[in-house]
Structure formats: C-alpha cells, structure tokens
Design a protein around this motif. Structure first.
Motif, short mmCIF file in Angstrom:
data_model
loop_
_atom_site.label_atom_id
_atom_site.label_comp_id
_atom_site.label_asym_id
_atom_site.label_seq_id
_atom_site.Cartn_x
_atom_site.Cartn_y
_atom_site.Cartn_z
N GLU A 167 -7.51 24.02 45.42
CA GLU A 167 -6.56 22.94 45.15
C GLU A 167 -6.38 22.78 43.65
O GLU A 167 -7.34 22.92 42.88
CB GLU A 167 -7.06 21.61 45.73
N LEU A 168 -5.18 22.49 43.24
CA LEU A 168 -4.88 22.18 41.85
C LEU A 168 -4.32 20.76 41.79
O LEU A 168 -3.35 20.44 42.48
CB LEU A 168 -3.84 23.16 41.28
N TRP A 169 -4.95 19.92 40.96
CA TRP A 169 -4.55 18.52 40.87
C TRP A 169 -3.97 18.21 39.50
O TRP A 169 -4.38 18.78 38.49
CB TRP A 169 -5.75 17.60 41.14
N SER A 170 -3.02 17.29 39.46
CA SER A 170 -2.41 16.89 38.20
C SER A 170 -3.31 15.95 37.40
O SER A 170 -3.07 15.70 36.22
CB SER A 170 -1.06 16.21 38.44
N GLY A 171 -4.33 15.45 38.03
CA GLY A 171 -5.29 14.56 37.37
C GLY A 171 -6.62 14.61 38.10
O GLY A 171 -7.06 15.69 38.51
N LYS A 172 -7.24 13.47 38.32
CA LYS A 172 -8.51 13.43 39.02
C LYS A 172 -8.29 13.80 40.49
O LYS A 172 -7.39 13.27 41.14
CB LYS A 172 -9.13 12.03 38.93
N PRO A 173 -9.10 14.72 41.03
CA PRO A 173 -8.91 15.16 42.42
C PRO A 173 -8.91 13.97 43.39
O PRO A 173 -9.76 13.08 43.32
CB PRO A 173 -10.11 16.06 42.67
N GLY A 174 -7.93 13.96 44.29
CA GLY A 174 -7.84 12.91 45.29
C GLY A 174 -7.12 11.68 44.82
O GLY A 174 -6.76 10.82 45.63
N GLU A 175 -6.91 11.56 43.50
CA GLU A 175 -6.27 10.36 42.96
C GLU A 175 -5.00 10.70 42.17
O GLU A 175 -4.49 9.88 41.42
CB GLU A 175 -7.25 9.62 42.05
N SER A 176 -4.51 11.92 42.34
CA SER A 176 -3.32 12.35 41.61
C SER A 176 -2.50 13.26 42.51
O SER A 176 -2.77 13.39 43.70
CB SER A 176 -3.73 13.07 40.32
N ASP A 177 -1.50 13.90 41.95
CA ASP A 177 -0.63 14.77 42.73
C ASP A 177 -1.27 16.13 42.97
O ASP A 177 -1.88 16.72 42.06
CB ASP A 177 0.70 14.96 42.02
N LEU A 178 -1.11 16.63 44.20
CA LEU A 178 -1.59 17.96 44.54
C LEU A 178 -0.53 18.97 44.12
O LEU A 178 0.62 18.90 44.56
CB LEU A 178 -1.86 18.06 46.04
N LEU A 179 -0.90 19.89 43.24
CA LEU A 179 0.03 20.88 42.73
C LEU A 179 0.03 22.12 43.62
O LEU A 179 -0.97 22.43 44.27
CB LEU A 179 -0.36 21.28 41.30
N PRO A 180 1.12 22.84 43.69
CA PRO A 180 1.16 24.06 44.51
C PRO A 180 0.33 25.18 43.88
O PRO A 180 0.26 25.30 42.67
CB PRO A 180 2.65 24.42 44.53
N GLY A 181 -0.31 25.98 44.73
CA GLY A 181 -1.05 27.14 44.24
C GLY A 181 -2.55 26.98 44.30
O GLY A 181 -3.10 26.02 44.85
N TYR A 182 -3.24 27.96 43.71
CA TYR A 182 -4.70 28.00 43.67
C TYR A 182 -5.11 28.49 42.29
O TYR A 182 -4.30 29.05 41.54
CB TYR A 182 -5.24 28.94 44.75
N GLY A 183 -6.37 28.27 41.94
CA GLY A 183 -6.82 28.66 40.61
C GLY A 183 -8.14 29.40 40.64
O GLY A 183 -8.82 29.44 41.66
#
Length: 436
Positions: free
Chosen positions: A221-237
């Motif tokens: 999962e890629l998050w725009s901020g803190k995991p679970g408290e922000s937007d989930l971004l497309p893709g993997y890292g």
C-alpha cells in the motif's frame, strides 16, 4: 578499370566489413547474455550485439529472487561481494510480516540485489569468456532475409556522428533480446497482444541506513500520509538494499491490458517518500540521481517466440511476471532453453527440420509459465483496484500459513515437479486456470 573489376572491388570491401556467425543475438541484457553463453558453451559461433557500451544503466528494481540467483550461478558468475537478503518484509493493511525465501531443489534460500549497471556487464563478460564475440555500440536497425523470407541476419549502425557506417551481420538464426522496445521483432510484424498486462515501474537510488539490511521491503500500500489516516495511492512500493549504504527505492503499478496506467509517478513517489520513517534518511539530499521509469511487458505479450529464423527471448517476448514484475529469472532461463533448442536445430539439414527442433523452446516456455502467467492475469485484474488490494492485505497478511503459499506463488519460487503441498497446489491452479 572496367565495370566488372569495380563490382568485384565493391564486393570485397563489403565482405571486409560484414560479420558472419552461426547465431546473432541482439541485446546483451540477461536474456541475450544467457542465450549467447549457453550457445558458446556448446561450440556455437555467436555474435552478441549491444547498442550501448558497458557499463550502461537499466531501469529496474535490482532485486534478484532465488530463481534469478540460481540462473546466475549456473552461468558461473562470481557473486562475491554481492548484497544477499533473506527474503521479503511485506508491509500492508497495518501489518508487517517477514517471509524468508524457501529453499527448494532448484533454488537457494536467499536472494540478492545488484544494480543493473553491474549485473548486465557481469553477465555479458561471462558470456564473452565462454567464447561469445561481444560487440558494443552496435545498433541493430533491421533484419536480413533469405530468398524464402526467413530472417538470416541483421543490419547494424556503428560509430558516432560523421563516422557512422552501416554493416551487415549474417547468421543462420537471429535472437531478439532487445528488451521492451523489441524493435527487431516489431519490424518483423510480431506485435504486442492488446489484452496482456502491462506494468510500469519507477525507481531511484538513495544513500540510507537501510542500505545494508538483510531483508527486502515490499509495500503493498502507498499512502499520502499516515497509513490508515490519509488517501490510499494507486500502486505498490519497494525498498531493496544494495549494500554499501545504498538502496533502490521504487514504485510500480500494473494494468490488466496493454494500455499503461497514467499515474503521476513523480508526485506519488515524492509523497510516499516524504512519509517514510525519518530514520531511513530518504530525502532529496540523499537521492542519487533522478527518478526514472520503464514499462514492464508481462504474460507473454509478444508471440510467437519463434518463427522463420527469429527467436524472441526476455522482455522482448513479454517474459515478465504479472505477479511481482520479476523479469530477470525468466529471461535467463528462457535464454538457456532457447540455446538448447538452437543447438539441436543448427544440426538439422532443412528449414523444416530446424523449425521442428525449435518447438522444444516454445514448448518449454509454455510448460514453465503458460498456465502460471494466465493465473497472473486473473490476479492482476483483481489487484489493480487499490481497494481490493487493501482488503487482501488486511485479512491475508496476519495468516502466516496462507502467506507462505502466497509468497511462493507471487515470487515464482515453486517447484514445477515434486515439492511440497504448496508447490502441488500452485501447479494445479496453473493447469486449471481458463485461458482468458
């Protein structure tokens, strides 16, 4: 000097510049070097043509699965000092689970990381030491054909600027190992399949304390901020340690068709990096060079892999796994299979006999990856939606027994014959999956 003398002189001058070999291999990446190496070991005269000059870069995650390590060892490459790792640390859904590489009959219980700048040259030099004639700076622009229309050589541009000249390389068979662009295969009318998955990956290098870790990170999962408290971004890292305090950090996405996803990779990468732990020290100041991206052709997206004297190997033939974007192991193994078939084919007395012998190559590819890649296409259609991936990671990662199976499946670490119950299950699924 009469016309006949002038014509004879022109022919003589052309012969001085033309090259001749039993096999010409276009592209000195893992696929091309593997093919050339095994041919040379069997006594075949091979010309390996590389359009760049070593060392040269290649956009890649630089991670080597145990399957890739096994192929590298089969070529006898000295891997002393290469960064080793124990497995994957898979992160997602609020969980982090360490999955060691399984030790199998065919593969070791460790992976490696090696920058493609070094890896590709090591493989090419190993092929050269086996008797391969390596030509650097040879840019193939097209194919030569026999009177019957079979591919029997290539046209090459060499030199720079005003010193550029064109020569011909004649051979009994030509191997297209030119990577994702597959310019030679495309010029021969071998087009991409529009309904095969296509991935895109972007990566950069950083100086980081993570550079000497014993585990490779896979961020589902890629998050725009803190995991679970922000937007989930497309893709993997991923974060892959290369040793010497350097890491390869990247992100990727995959589409279930040949139409690549149109994601703002630079923006997503910058956002994701900014939210990684500060102690990893991955900042603009520690970044080594720019972020670069490349396409990943998957699931045999270009076929046939042999026809009329043209053999296709590696990325040029879409030999990248739709499960994890791995292309090095299948490229090198396919090169080995192609060489074995060509050794037999070159001993045949007719074109029909040659083509018959080359069926060994296409059948070997189908046996190893045909059903597996079909299964991967189903997988891609599911996980290209980030919400589905989130559900899978949330409920799947906490189950170690399930993840052991999934780890083998996604990393192509299962035995094709024999093995344990997980290997048997993956093989069964690969045989049962419908052709879609």
């Amino acid at each position: 000097m009469n016309d006949e003398t002038l014509e004879s002189q022109a022919v003589a001058e052309q012969q001085e510049t033309d090259l001749y070999a039993d096999v010409v291999v276009v592209g000195a990446g893992p696929a091309g070097s593997s093919t050339a190496y095994y041919l040379a070991r069997a006594g075949v005269d091979v010309a390996l043509l590389e359009k760049s000059e070593f060392p040269r870069d290649k956009i890649c995650g630089d991670g080597l699965t145990p399957a890739a390590v096994a192929e590298i060892h089969l070529m006898g490459v000295d891997t002393t000092g290469w960064a080793r790792n124990k497995g994957l640390n898979v992160i997602g859904g609020g969980h982090s689970i360490y999955l060691p590489w399984p030790e199998q009959k065919s593969t070791p219980d460790y992976g490696m990381c090696r920058a493609r700048m070094d890896l590709d040259e090591s493989l090419a030099r190993r092929a050269q030491s086996a008797g391969v004639r390596l030509y650097e700076g040879y840019n193939v622009t097209g194919a030569l054909h026999s009177a019957s229309g079979r591919v029997n050589g290539v046209v090459v541009k060499i030199g720079k600027g005003k010193e550029t000249r064109e020569i011909k390389v004649h051979a009994k068979v030509v191997v297209e190992a030119g990577g994702v662009a597959a310019r030679l295969a495309t010029s021969e009318g071998v087009e991409k399949h529009p309904k095969r998955p296509l991935g895109v990956a972007a990566r950069a290098y950083f100086k980081s304390p993570r550079g000497n870790d014993e585990w490779m990170d896979s961020h589902l999962e890629l998050w725009s901020g803190k995991p679970g408290e922000s937007d989930l971004l497309p893709g993997y890292g991923w974060v892959f340690p290369l040793g010497d305090g350097i890491v390869n950090v990247g992100l990727g996405s995959v589409s279930s068709t040949a139409k690549a996803t149109t994601l703002p990779y630079k923006d997503i990468f910058k956002t994701w990096i900014a939210n990684l732990p500060e102690e990893w020290e991955m900042t603009e100041e520690t970044m080594l060079g720019p972020l670069r991206s490349a396409a990943l052709p998957m699931s045999f997206n270009r076929k046939p892999h042999y026809a009329n004297g043209l053999v296709i190997v590696g990325d040029a033939g879409g030999m990248v796994s739709p499960f994890d974007g791995e292309g090095i192991a299948p490229a090198m193994r396919a090169g080995r299979y192609a060489a074995e078939a060509m050794v037999s084919a070159l001993a045949r007395q007719s074109d029909a006999g040659f083509d018959l012998a080359m069926q060994r190559y296409t059948e070997a590819l189908q046996a190893d990856w045909g059903g597996y890649y079909q299964l991967g296409r189903v997988f891609v259609r599911l996980i290209e939606n980030p919400k589905i991936m989130q559900i899978c990671t949330k409920y799947g990662l906490p189950r170690p027994r399930l993840m052991k199976l999934v780890h083998k499946l996604l990393s192509d670490s299962f035995e094709r014959k024999g093995g344990d119950i997980d290997d048997y299950l993956i093989n069964t699924l690969s045989r049962m999956v419908p052709k879609v």
